[in-house]
Design a protein around this motif. Structure first.
Motif, short mmCIF file in Angstrom:
data_model
loop_
_atom_site.label_atom_id
_atom_site.label_comp_id
_atom_site.label_asym_id
_atom_site.label_seq_id
_atom_site.Cartn_x
_atom_site.Cartn_y
_atom_site.Cartn_z
N GLY A 1 0.70 -1.18 -0.12
CA GLY A 1 0.14 -0.20 -0.06
C GLY A 1 0.82 1.13 0.19
O GLY A 1 0.44 2.26 -0.65
N LEU A 2 1.88 1.35 0.70
CA LEU A 2 2.76 2.25 0.74
C LEU A 2 3.32 2.68 -0.55
O LEU A 2 3.66 3.81 -0.98
N ALA B 1 -2.92 -2.94 3.36
CA ALA B 1 -2.72 -2.29 2.20
C ALA B 1 -3.71 -0.98 2.70
O ALA B 1 -3.27 0.25 2.30
N THR B 2 -4.81 -0.81 3.41
CA THR B 2 -5.63 -0.01 3.60
C THR B 2 -4.88 1.15 4.62
O THR B 2 -4.99 2.61 4.19
N ILE B 3 -4.02 0.87 5.24
CA ILE B 3 -3.19 1.65 6.23
C ILE B 3 -2.38 2.41 5.34
O ILE B 3 -2.08 3.58 5.39
N GLY B 4 -1.42 1.61 4.35
CA GLY B 4 -0.48 2.17 3.53
C GLY B 4 -1.20 3.10 2.53
O GLY B 4 -0.51 4.15 2.31
N LYS C 1 -1.96 6.52 4.54
CA LYS C 1 -0.58 7.32 4.49
C LYS C 1 -0.22 8.00 3.17
O LYS C 1 0.13 9.09 3.35
N GLN C 2 -0.62 7.25 2.09
CA GLN C 2 -0.09 8.04 0.96
C GLN C 2 -1.49 8.75 0.31
O GLN C 2 -1.35 9.25 -0.77
N ARG C 3 -2.38 8.89 1.09
CA ARG C 3 -3.58 9.52 0.57
C ARG C 3 -4.11 9.03 -0.67
O ARG C 3 -4.78 9.51 -1.61
N VAL C 4 -4.05 7.47 -0.83
CA VAL C 4 -4.77 7.06 -2.02
C VAL C 4 -6.14 6.79 -1.66
O VAL C 4 -6.46 5.99 -0.66
#
Length: 460
Positions: free
Chosen positions: A179-180, A201-204, A207-210
């Motif tokens: 995700g990051l 992946a939801t956390i990554g 953080k990346q504002r995806v």
């Protein structure tokens, strides 16, 4: 598991493309849901309404909610769903959870589309591998899973629903690293190693504002009740059988990460390697990583030895084993996906669907795991390697069916265990591998007594 009394009656409207239908489409949906398709629709709908409950006992679910009913009704040139005795876990204060409503709509969309547009369409006779591949594409496109003009970004994650806590936490770490790097995740949609990468992946992505992260669940009617979609799945697609589900994975995904698992994961590995060993796929980039925490190193050593014995070192050359290093897994995938993008641009192949991948019909034709079919599998190294891979895949597929599919479970109760026989060296390794799956509780969730549905018969 919910108490039988925890049920809800509800009336609701579907989501997605089902909100905008022609009169003809509404009539087809209504007619299909009241005909031969009804029982299939009922079972799959019950499975998604059970989202979040991680039991893998499909028979128990069907028995507990034996009075569940779903009706698709015409309403103001659209459709309305009538639910009777639905699992209470799908509702909050009497209202259906929005994610569950979307998954329920996907069930209706996919089952009815295949039944009315492909299964009964003379243009899709499924006589050739090309027709099967086109049908898989049409189902995915109708589900809006196909996204053109997007560079390779989708990592398929395979692994078992029954894994240790340490293995589950590791899958989340890998998903987080993916995700990051703004990569998206596709799994079999259930719990365990199918849920963990999505959760990470939801956390990554956060953080990346995806804001449009994709958590795609790919399933089929025979297995969905035992592996209900986990709550993170935001795109669900139901293929008509295991073989088309597997083809969807390898044609959609740009790379594959394999976590520890049981018979189902072994089936997926053998399917993938059998395809990648085809001479026409020799130069086709397709990154594959086997990975797990430090405690899973022995598991992958055993898998690696089984592959080298049966399919040879050329099969082992198609994957990397990375232990206890989520960052390296994500970096390997990122580099591999860049290579996939460059290759497909050079050969003018689509980024969104791997048309160029050669899949023999042995890997596309549905396998019905009857006692006779399982006993008749040829499992010896005199076979061409792709045929051996296909037959080994069928053996594991039969075991999966015998573990979780109600119809196969009933057949085993009536006719006894499946018998699997073949070359002694292969049978010895197979028996050892399956015994380890049982000992490590990879066949069923911990706490559930497992009785093997098979018997390995050692040959000469």
């Amino acid at each position: 598991m919910n108490l039988a009394s925890d049920v809800v009656n509800a009336r609701l409207y579907p989501a997605g493309m089902l909100t905008s239908l022609s009169r003809s489409e509404v009539e087809r949906l209504h007619d299909a849901s009241h005909g031969d398709l009804y029982e299939l629709l009922r079972r799959c709908s019950l499975a998604v309404l059970n989202s979040g409950n991680e039991s893998d006992d499909a028979e128990a679910l069907l028995a507990e909610f034996r009075d569940f009913d779903i009706t698709v009704e015409q309403f103001n040139r659209g459709i309305r769903l009538e639910l009777c005795n639905a699992p209470g876990i799908a509702f909050v204060d009497g209202k259906i959870i929005e994610g569950v409503r979307e998954l329920l709509s996907a069930v209706i969309r996919d089952l009815v589309y295949y039944d009315t547009e492909i299964g009964s369409n003379p243009s899709y006779t499924m006589d050739t591998g090309e027709q099967i591949t086109n049908a898989v594409f049409e189902i995915l496109r109708n589900a809006n899973i196909i996204q053109p003009r997007v560079e390779p970004h989708l990592v398929v994650c395979w692994g078992g629903h029954s894994i240790s806590r340490a293995e589950y936490e590791y899958t989340k770490l890998v998903g987080y690293e993916l995700g990051l790097r703004k990569l998206n995740v596709c799994t079999g949609c259930g719990p365990g190693a199918m849920k963990g990468p999505m959760k990470g992946a939801t956390i990554g992505h956060s953080k990346q504002r995806v804001k449009n992260g994709r958590y795609i669940g790919v399933t089929e009617p025979g297995i969905i009740a035992a592996e209900s979609p986990n709550p993170i799945v935001n795109e669900l697609v139901i293929l008509p059988d295991i073989e088309k589900r597997l083809e969807a994975f390898v044609r959609l995904g740009h790379g594959i990460v394999v976590f520890p698992g049981g018979a189902g994961t072994a089936e997926e590995i053998l399917y993938l390697l059998g395809i990648l060993l085809h001479p026409k796929n020799a130069d086709l980039p397709f990154p594959v990583v086997f990975t797990g925490p430090a405690g899973s190193a022995a598991y992958f050593e055993q898998i690696d030895k089984f592959i080298r014995l049966t399919l040879g070192d050329q099969a082992a050359a198609r994957y990397q084993i990375i232990i206890d290093d989520p960052v390296a897994v994500a970096q390997t995938m990122q580099a591999g996906l860049a290579e996939v993008g460059e290759f497909r641009s050079e050969v003018k192949d689509a980024w969104y669907y791997n048309w160029r991948l050669q899949i023999d019909e042995d890997f596309q034709r549905p396998f019905e795991p009857t006692h006779a079919a399982m006993a008749g599998l040829e499992l010896h190294r005199d076979l061409p390697v792709h045929e051996l891979a296909a037959n080994l895949r069928r053996a594991f597929s039969g075991i999966v069916a015998g573990n979780v599919k109600p119809n196969t479970l009933a057949a085993i109760r009536a006719g006894g265990k499946f018998e699997i026989s073949g070359e002694k060296a292969i049978m010895d390794k197979l028996d050892g591998l399956l015994s380890e799956f049982v000992a490590q509780h990879r066949m069923k969730l911990p706490g559930v007594a497992y009785e093997p549905c098979y018997r390995v018969v050692s040959g000469e």
